[in-house]
Design an enzyme around this catalytic site. Structure first.
Site, PDB file in Angstrom:
ATOM      1  N   ARG A 104      34.548  42.044  39.827  1.00  0.00           N
ATOM      2  CA  ARG A 104      34.874  40.764  40.466  1.00  0.00           C
ATOM      3  C   ARG A 104      33.628  40.247  41.162  1.00  0.00           C
ATOM      4  O   ARG A 104      33.117  40.885  42.092  1.00  0.00           O
ATOM      5  CB  ARG A 104      36.000  40.964  41.484  1.00  0.00           C
ATOM      6  N   SER A 114      48.206  38.255  39.185  1.00  0.00           N
ATOM      7  CA  SER A 114      48.440  38.363  40.639  1.00  0.00           C
ATOM      8  C   SER A 114      49.708  37.638  41.042  1.00  0.00           C
ATOM      9  O   SER A 114      49.984  36.547  40.534  1.00  0.00           O
ATOM     10  CB  SER A 114      47.311  37.681  41.419  1.00  0.00           C
ATOM     11  N   LYS A 120      39.852  38.211  50.845  1.00  0.00           N
ATOM     12  CA  LYS A 120      40.566  37.039  50.321  1.00  0.00           C
ATOM     13  C   LYS A 120      40.920  36.203  51.564  1.00  0.00           C
ATOM     14  O   LYS A 120      42.103  36.061  51.915  1.00  0.00           O
ATOM     15  CB  LYS A 120      41.813  37.567  49.580  1.00  0.00           C
TER      16      LYS A 120
HETATM   17  C1  LIG Z   1      44.505  43.991  40.868  1.00  0.00           C
HETATM   18  C2  LIG Z   1      44.285  42.623  41.397  1.00  0.00           C
HETATM   19  N1  LIG Z   1      45.307  41.996  42.000  1.00  0.00           N
HETATM   20  C3  LIG Z   1      45.125  40.757  42.486  1.00  0.00           C
HETATM   21  C4  LIG Z   1      43.900  40.116  42.361  1.00  0.00           C
HETATM   22  C5  LIG Z   1      43.687  38.721  42.843  1.00  0.00           C
HETATM   23  O1  LIG Z   1      43.480  37.802  41.773  1.00  0.00           O
HETATM   24  P1  LIG Z   1      43.381  36.230  42.085  1.00  0.00           P
HETATM   25  O2  LIG Z   1      44.611  35.820  42.800  1.00  0.00           O
HETATM   26  O3  LIG Z   1      43.042  35.534  40.845  1.00  0.00           O
HETATM   27  O4  LIG Z   1      42.182  36.161  43.085  1.00  0.00           O
HETATM   28  P2  LIG Z   1      40.648  36.481  42.788  1.00  0.00           P
HETATM   29  O5  LIG Z   1      40.489  37.943  42.733  1.00  0.00           O
HETATM   30  O6  LIG Z   1      40.280  35.842  41.493  1.00  0.00           O
HETATM   31  O7  LIG Z   1      39.939  35.885  43.941  1.00  0.00           O
HETATM   32  C6  LIG Z   1      42.879  40.811  41.723  1.00  0.00           C
HETATM   33  N2  LIG Z   1      41.669  40.267  41.564  1.00  0.00           N
HETATM   34  N3  LIG Z   1      43.090  42.049  41.255  1.00  0.00           N
HETATM   35  C1  LIG Z   2      41.262  40.251  45.327  1.00  0.00           C
HETATM   36  C2  LIG Z   2      42.449  40.314  46.193  1.00  0.00           C
HETATM   37  N1  LIG Z   2      43.620  39.772  45.830  1.00  0.00           N
HETATM   38  C3  LIG Z   2      44.597  39.940  46.704  1.00  0.00           C
HETATM   39  S1  LIG Z   2      44.032  40.755  48.044  1.00  0.00           S
HETATM   40  C4  LIG Z   2      42.497  40.915  47.400  1.00  0.00           C
HETATM   41  C5  LIG Z   2      41.362  41.563  48.074  1.00  0.00           C
HETATM   42  C6  LIG Z   2      41.631  42.949  48.574  1.00  0.00           C
HETATM   43  O1  LIG Z   2      40.486  43.402  49.181  1.00  0.00           O
HETATM   44  P1  LIG Z   2      40.475  44.536  50.270  1.00  0.00           P
HETATM   45  O2  LIG Z   2      40.953  45.761  49.605  1.00  0.00           O
HETATM   46  O3  LIG Z   2      39.041  44.621  50.683  1.00  0.00           O
HETATM   47  O4  LIG Z   2      41.337  44.102  51.389  1.00  0.00           O
END
Ligand SMILES: Cc1ncc(COP(=O)(O)OP(=O)(O)O)c(N)n1
Ligand SMILES: Cc1ncsc1CCOP(=O)(O)O
Ligand SMILES: [Mg+2]
Length: 368
Positions: free
Chosen positions: A183, A252, A281
């Site tokens: 990511r 998600s 996030k």
């Molecule tokens: C395993 C997993 N779950 C949720 C997310 C979040 O995806 P998204 O809502 O598209 O947000 P971004 O990661 O793109 O900012 C994820 N990446 N992975």
């Molecule tokens: C990518 C994403 N989507 C939902 S929460 C999240 C970030 C989670 O990051 P962390 O484990 O550092 O709280």
């Protein structure tokens, strides 16, 4: 040109030993390749059915491998034994070993089919049928391997940009992480491509799945195992058209409506969260563990709780019903990523063991 004789000028008698050598070499090649595939079916997959298919094919090849063909062998006089391709020395993961050997068997069967027709007309049909059986074996064996790996996955690392990206990911892989998602929202595509390639290779060396966040094109470019999509990304159905059935798509969700839609979308797994507020996030409201409880009751697909999860609150998430979790900071910002990963893996497998035991006990009790 020395040694080059137009086929039309060869007498049938002169062609016969050449044909026998070609058939002998390719019968050997096909049988060896099948043996390698068979060992995985038997010891790796414990699959009696797939092992039987390989064995049956090998036995059929053995029947065609007559004394006449064997006696045509001239290994010292074969210039091909000296020729090796540098790639033959490199086998980076199991997938590649299987893929290479399927190619080898299919090529050998094609050669047997074409030259076999000149030796004995029935050979053409027999080897053609075998080639199709091998294609079916290949799709049965290789198809679904990602889905099977997903079902065995409990800890999922989502990366964040850092100078030491490969080192941290490798430490997590050594600690036993099952899935890694690349990511990176800000880098140039050239950098993303390089990073994704490197991480994909690393993950496959450790037998972990490699996913790409948001970008179907990047996932395809590096031959990733799939893509993770959110509510603002490409629809799952569109990604599925581009990625096909073999690759994985994650989706998600943050609430019951999104969960319901995601379950019907054709996704392979679900992201559930952010469970807790998280700077990774920023601005996204936390769902709380209530939504984890809801997903535990309702999800018919594998799902990963995500958002603010770390060793301190993991127990609460597990108690709410999670069996799988995804983390960013807990590993990416750990002083000792491998140790933290090992700890998370051990907690997750402990809870899994207890749940499996309870499930078996309740089945036993219901039969008494
Ligand atoms: C395993 C997993 N779950 C949720 C997310 C979040 O995806 P998204 O809502 O598209 O947000 P971004 O990661 O793109 O900012 C994820 N990446 N992975
Ligand atoms: C990518 C994403 N989507 C939902 S929460 C999240 C970030 C989670 O990051 P962390 O484990 O550092 O709280
Ligand atoms: Mg996204």
């Amino acid at each position: 040109m020395e040694g080059v004789v137009p086929m039309g000028n060869q007498e049938h008698g002169a062609l016969q030993p050449v044909l026998c050598r070609i058939l002998d070499a390719n019968l050997d090649r096909a049988r060896e390749g099948l043996r390698i595939i068979e060992e995985w079916c038997r010891f790796g997959l414990n699959s009696g059915a797939l092992t039987e298919v390989c064995k049956h094919l090998r036995q059929e090849l053995a029947i065609w491998h007559t004394a006449e063909l064997r006696s045509a062998r001239d290994t010292p006089g074969d210039p091909g034994t000296e020729l090796t391709h540098p790639q033959e020395a490199q086998r980076t993961d199991l997938q590649q070993v299987l893929q290479v050997n399927f190619c080898r068997v299919q090529e050998a069967l094609r050669v047997l089919e074409e030259y076999g027709k000149l030796y004995q007309p029935e050979m053409g049909t027999a080897f053609k049928q075998m080639r199709y059986q091998v294609y079916t074996l290949e799709s049965n064996l290789l198809a679904g391997h990602r889905h099977q790996r997903l079902l065995r996955s409990h800890l999922y690392l989502v990366t964040s940009p850092t100078e030491s990206l490969p080192a941290v990911v490798e430490a997590a892989l050594q600690g036993g992480v099952d899935v890694v998602q690349y990511r990176d929202k800000n880098s140039d595509d050239g950098v993303r491509l390089q990073n994704a390639k490197q991480l994909c290779h690393l993950c496959h060396q450790y037998g972990a799945l490699f996913m790409v966040n948001d970008r179907v094109d990047l996932a395809l470019a590096v031959d990733a195992d799939g893509v993770h999509l959110g509510q603002q990304d490409l629809p799952v159905a569109v990604a599925r058209q581009l990625l096909g059935q073999q690759r994985l798509i994650g989706c998600s969700t943050t609430n019951p409506d999104e969960l319901k839609a995601a379950l019907q979308s054709g996704a392979d797994y679900i992201g559930v969260g952010p469970v807790y507020e998280t700077p990774t996030k920023a601005g996204k409201a936390a769902t709380g563990v209530e939504y984890v409880r809801y997903a535990a009751q309702q999800s018919t697909l594998p799902w990963f709780a995500i958002g603010g999860i770390d060793p301190n609150n993991l127990q609460e998430v597990l108690t709410a019903g999670a069996e799988r979790v995804a983390v960013v900071r807990a590993i990416m910002q750990a002083e000792q990523p491998m140790l933290v990963t090992q700890y998370l893996v051990s907690q997750l497998s402990h809870v899994q063991m207890i749940r499996d035991y309870n499930a078996r006990m309740s089945m036993v009790i219901s039969h008494v």
